[in-house]
Design an enzyme around this catalytic site. Structure first.
Site, PDB file in Angstrom:
ATOM      1  N   LYS A 199       0.802  -1.219   0.000  1.00 15.57           N
ATOM      2  CA  LYS A 199       0.000   0.000   0.000  1.00 15.57           C
ATOM      3  C   LYS A 199       0.844   1.283   0.000  1.00 15.57           C
ATOM      4  CE  LYS A 199      -1.171   1.370   3.880  1.00 15.57           C
ATOM      5  NZ  LYS A 199      -1.682   1.749   5.200  1.00 15.57           N
ATOM      6  N   THR A 200       1.760   1.345   0.949  1.00 12.11           N
ATOM      7  CA  THR A 200       2.570   2.559   1.061  1.00 12.11           C
ATOM      8  C   THR A 200       3.392   2.763  -0.200  1.00 12.11           C
ATOM      9  OG1 THR A 200       2.709   2.109   3.415  1.00 12.11           O
ATOM     10  CG2 THR A 200       4.189   3.769   2.546  1.00 12.11           C
ATOM     11  N   ASP A 213      -4.162   8.343   3.283  1.00 19.32           N
ATOM     12  CA  ASP A 213      -3.793   6.987   3.686  1.00 19.32           C
ATOM     13  C   ASP A 213      -4.780   6.493   4.743  1.00 19.32           C
ATOM     14  OD1 ASP A 213      -2.319   4.703   3.865  1.00 19.32           O
ATOM     15  OD2 ASP A 213      -0.812   5.538   5.224  1.00 19.32           O
ATOM     16  N   GLU A 214      -4.963   5.199   4.844  1.00 20.98           N
ATOM     17  CA  GLU A 214      -5.854   4.614   5.872  1.00 20.98           C
ATOM     18  C   GLU A 214      -7.227   5.283   5.859  1.00 20.98           C
ATOM     19  OE1 GLU A 214      -4.876   2.005   7.379  1.00 20.98           O
ATOM     20  OE2 GLU A 214      -2.817   2.162   8.146  1.00 20.98           O
ATOM     21  N   GLN A 229      -9.935  -3.731   7.365  1.00 15.85           N
ATOM     22  CA  GLN A 229      -9.062  -3.428   8.499  1.00 15.85           C
ATOM     23  C   GLN A 229      -9.532  -2.200   9.264  1.00 15.85           C
ATOM     24  OE1 GLN A 229      -4.704  -4.148   8.149  1.00 15.85           O
ATOM     25  NE2 GLN A 229      -5.143  -4.332   5.959  1.00 15.85           N
ATOM     26  N   ARG A 266      -1.120 -10.403  10.245  1.00 16.77           N
ATOM     27  CA  ARG A 266       0.200  -9.928  10.680  1.00 16.77           C
ATOM     28  C   ARG A 266       1.257 -11.004  10.483  1.00 16.77           C
ATOM     29  NH1 ARG A 266      -0.548  -5.631   9.464  1.00 16.77           N
ATOM     30  NH2 ARG A 266      -2.509  -6.495   8.756  1.00 16.77           N
TER      31      ARG A 266
END
Length: 740
Positions: A44-45, A229-230, A260, A618
């Site tokens: 994503k980043t 973002d997010e 998420q 995770r």
DNA sequence: AACCATCGACTTTTT
DNA sequence: GTCGATGGTT
């Protein structure tokens, strides 16, 4: 994972190199607006950073016409670093920051237009709570009835939704009329004192834009591209703010993962990402579903679990990687047995060549760490618990910070109250009361009031006050001639804080003194960084200190998780965004996870499930799930069924290690209607200590009759009709009920 | 004003 | 079980 290197000549091929097809599409999308649904571990980043580079390169944008917004300072810093790697110095002038950081910057620029003093102060939640407490006392409300924490929550919830006191309907339930009054006073207090809480940063700038279209237009024209973002974590006011910022020429890119979304409870609205396509019709949606983190088995489990949620955009993670080991499930006898199991498997991992810092132990609530810590200590394994009190929230640090705040603004009543008698200098509650009274009647700050009162005072308190004034004034006089680290040292020394700490017995004293030393190094670090930022200040404290205070207020003090050579323990919430080769997900029990307070509504339950999904994703290589049949909780022992989330993972993916136990499978659905609760209670049997119609005794409410019940273990509750208080639901785990 | 004992609460957390 | 707040005592 990141192989970006500084490119001497950046071109499109270089920007797109090493990206998969959807990632490339997202980076180079020409659509007016773009929504990227980025699954866990899907890069994503990377996409966000490369898209910015692509935009700057292909649209001939000035770097400062790009705005990138994140939630945490850590994410913002990471993004800036990676953009710098791609674009070099151009990243310097780019607007990259948190919602709060960016609005703070805007607020500083337009303080005057917003009716704020130039030296307005940012309140952290602790300051806010103190103010609210004072207001509640000032209104002579009973703190039992008008709980400060709840009043704070009331205020923040409304502000996060964009509602001022004036916007509220006055037709509210009686218990809220108190909160309303507190809210009104709080607003006035902040206004008068130039105090800005976190929500105010967003709300204030939003309102400025509403009132001053000229200023808004300036920003709309400045930013050709806004990237968020997010996005699934945005709350109502953040969304309004973004919406306002998007003018006719603005392009917006949002990145997030609705699966998420785990912050609904603090106001985040998943609807924001769900409704994006409707709100921005000229938009494109791209899904990143290829995962570069986990094994096939782990992803299959995560996919299966999250499919039980209805409210989602839908996506399937996949990987080109290995199938991997099955997930292992362990049912412990109690929480210590569970902890022993975790230690055992960690040892095994180490024996097979794994490293300590491969290991992440995740749980739903902080209290769970204790048993695990105990076992890890016994086994002599290095670990660190993340979360809990942040560095700048520690009492001794806040004391020093309060002194520093006072040096900038003597009329900061919150700061003054905090340290006027810390360390003790003979100014007790009576004196303080006197000062407050005088301040109130004469419309003065506490500082002014204290000075006036002290003139006629003799004795211990009077001397203490004089001493205190002298200290503050002496330090103030030094501001223009010493550096910030020097000043901090002086405060720690001259205030007597350090000396006082040293006289205090207790094991924590040493750690506190250490913290003060650490503060000095944090300050030094801040000053060093300052040189490299755009806002260059003089090296002297009078210039640096206000910046430092603002920075700290907006800094969560996120600790670096990655490097430390130790096992990491943390809640699932803090684990978001991290990855570990080996993950233990502990405490998978009904009532604990999903938490009993989330069992009764579908929305909350789905959020719990997303939290579980975050946990599963995770893990990179191996994932252990565990639960305890019995768990000690607040001195009581609760018996919990294994979590329904376990059942939602296909059996074929699970290796069951020790689950031949006495506990029955989870309830398949939450108990809803009161009649079914009633039935439930009748049949609960052995683990339910009370029968219907039984007379019981409660220490506070007195005698009562059991008229209903629901749940089991930790979530078990009984309904009791008391002679005086009427009917009440009581949690068995908390209420001290005795059968009569 | 400082100290000690008792009571009560108890999900998750960034800014 | 453990932390923090509170209230009563010295």
């Amino acid at each position: 994972m990141d192989t970006d290197l500084a490119q001497p000549r950046l071109d499109n091929a270089a920007i797109l190199a090493g990206l998969n097809a959807p990632q490339q599409q997202a980076v180079a999308a020409q659509a007016t607006h773009l929504r990227v649904i980025a699954g866990a571990g899907s890069g994503k980043t990377r996409v966000l950073v490369h898209r910015i580079a692509w935009l700057v390169l292909n649209k001939q944008l000035a770097a400062d016409s790009v705005l990138a917004v994140t939630f945490t300072n850590k994410a913002a810093a990471e993004m800036r670093k990676r953009i710098q790697t791609l674009l070099g110095a151009a990243a310097r002038t780019m607007w990259i920051g948190t919602f709060h950081g960016i609005t703070h910057r805007i607020m500083r620029e337009h303080a005057l237009a917003m009716g704020l003093p130039r030296n307005f102060q940012i309140l952290d939640s602790d300051d806010q709570l103190r103010i609210i407490k004072r207001i509640i006392r000032g209104l002579e409300f009973d703190e039992e009835q008008v709980e400060p924490k709840r009043a704070q929550h009331f205020i923040n919830r409304h502000k996060d939704e964009g509602r001022r006191y004036a916007h509220l309907s006055h037709d509210v339930p009686p218990e809220q009329t108190y909160f309303m009054q507190v809210y009104e006073r709080y607003e006035r207090h902040c206004q008068r004192g130039g105090l800005v809480d976190f929500a105010e940063l967003l709300l204030g700038v939003y309102e400025l834009w509403q009132q001053r279209p000229d200023i808004l237009q300036g920003f709309q024209q400045r930013f050709a591209h806004v990237l968020v973002d997010e996005f699934q974590d945005t709350n109502a006011i953040q969304y309004k703010w973004l919406r306002a910022l998007c003018g006719p020429q603005t392009h917006i890119t949002v990145v997030g993962d609705d699966d998420q979304s785990i912050y609904g409870w603090r106001g985040a609205k998943v609807e924001n990402i769900h409704g994006f396509a409707q709100e921005f019709p000229e938009s494109l949606t791209i899904r990143l579903e290829q995962n570069y983190r986990s094994t096939n088995a782990i992803l299959a489990a995560a996919n299966a679990l999250i499919q039980h949620n209805e409210a989602r955009l839908g996506k399937q993670l996949w990987t080109e990687g290995v199938k991997g080991e099955l997930l292992s499930l362990y049912g412990g006898f109690n929480e210590l047995d569970e902890a022993r199991f975790i230690v055992d498997r960690t040892r095994k991992w180490l024996q097979q060549g794994g490293a300590l810092n491969d290991v992440g132990i995740l749980y739903r609530s902080n209290a769970q760490s204790r048993a695990i810590e105990q076992s890890l200590r016994q086994a002599n394994l290095a670990y660190k618990v993340y979360g809990g009190l942040r560095f700048f929230d520690r009492a001794e640090i806040k004391d020093v910070m309060a002194y520093l705040k006072l040096l900038v603004n003597q009329h900061d009543d919150t700061a003054l109250e905090r340290v006027i008698n810390v360390p003790p200098r003979g100014i007790g509650e009576r004196t303080l009361l006197q000062i407050r009274e005088h301040a109130k009647s004469a419309q003065l700050s506490l500082w002014q009031a204290a000075q006036q009162i002290s003139t006629g005072m003799t004795g211990k308190a009077g001397r203490g006050l004089v001493q205190f004034f002298a200290l503050i004034e002496r330090l103030m006089a030094q501001l223009p001639s010493i550096t910030l680290p020097q000043l901090t040292q002086q405060v720690i020394q001259d205030s007597g804080l350090l000396a006082y700490l040293k006289t205090q017995p207790g094991e924590k004293t040493y750690a506190r003194i250490e913290n003060l030393n650490e503060l000095t190094s944090a300050v030094t670090q801040f000053v060093e960084n300052l040189g490299s930022l755009t806002e260059v200040s003089s090296q002297y404290a009078d210039k640096n200190l206000p910046h430092f205070l603002a920075e700290i207020a907006l800094d969560a003090g996120e600790r670096d998780v990655q490097d430390n050579q130790c096992i990491k323990l943390m809640t699932l919430h803090s684990a978001k965004g991290l990855e570990f080769p080996l993950v233990f997900l502990a405490g998978l029990e009904e009532g604990l996870f999903p938490h009993h307070r989330s069992l009764n509504t579908k929305e909350l339950l789905e959020e719990e499930r997303r939290l579980c999904y975050v946990g599963l994703t995770r893990a990179m290589r191996k994932l252990y799930l565990s639960y305890a049949e019995k768990r000690a909780f607040s001195g009581n022992v609760g018996i919990n069924r294994p979590s329904r989330f376990i059942e939602e993972i296909p059996n074929a993916l699970l290796e069951k290690l020790n689950t031949n136990n006495t506990v029955r499978p989870a309830l398949s659905a939450p108990v809803k209607s009161s009649s079914s609760m009633f039935k439930q209670a009748k049949h609960l049997g052995s683990e339910f200590p009370f029968k219907m119609g039984q007379t019981v005794m409660h220490p506070r409410f007195g005698e009562g009759v059991v008229i209903g019940g629901e749940g089991s273990g930790q979530m078990a509750r009984v309904q009791v009709r008391f002679a005086q208080t009427g009917e009440k639901w009581l949690a068995l785990a908390y209420a001290k009920l005795t059968a009569l």
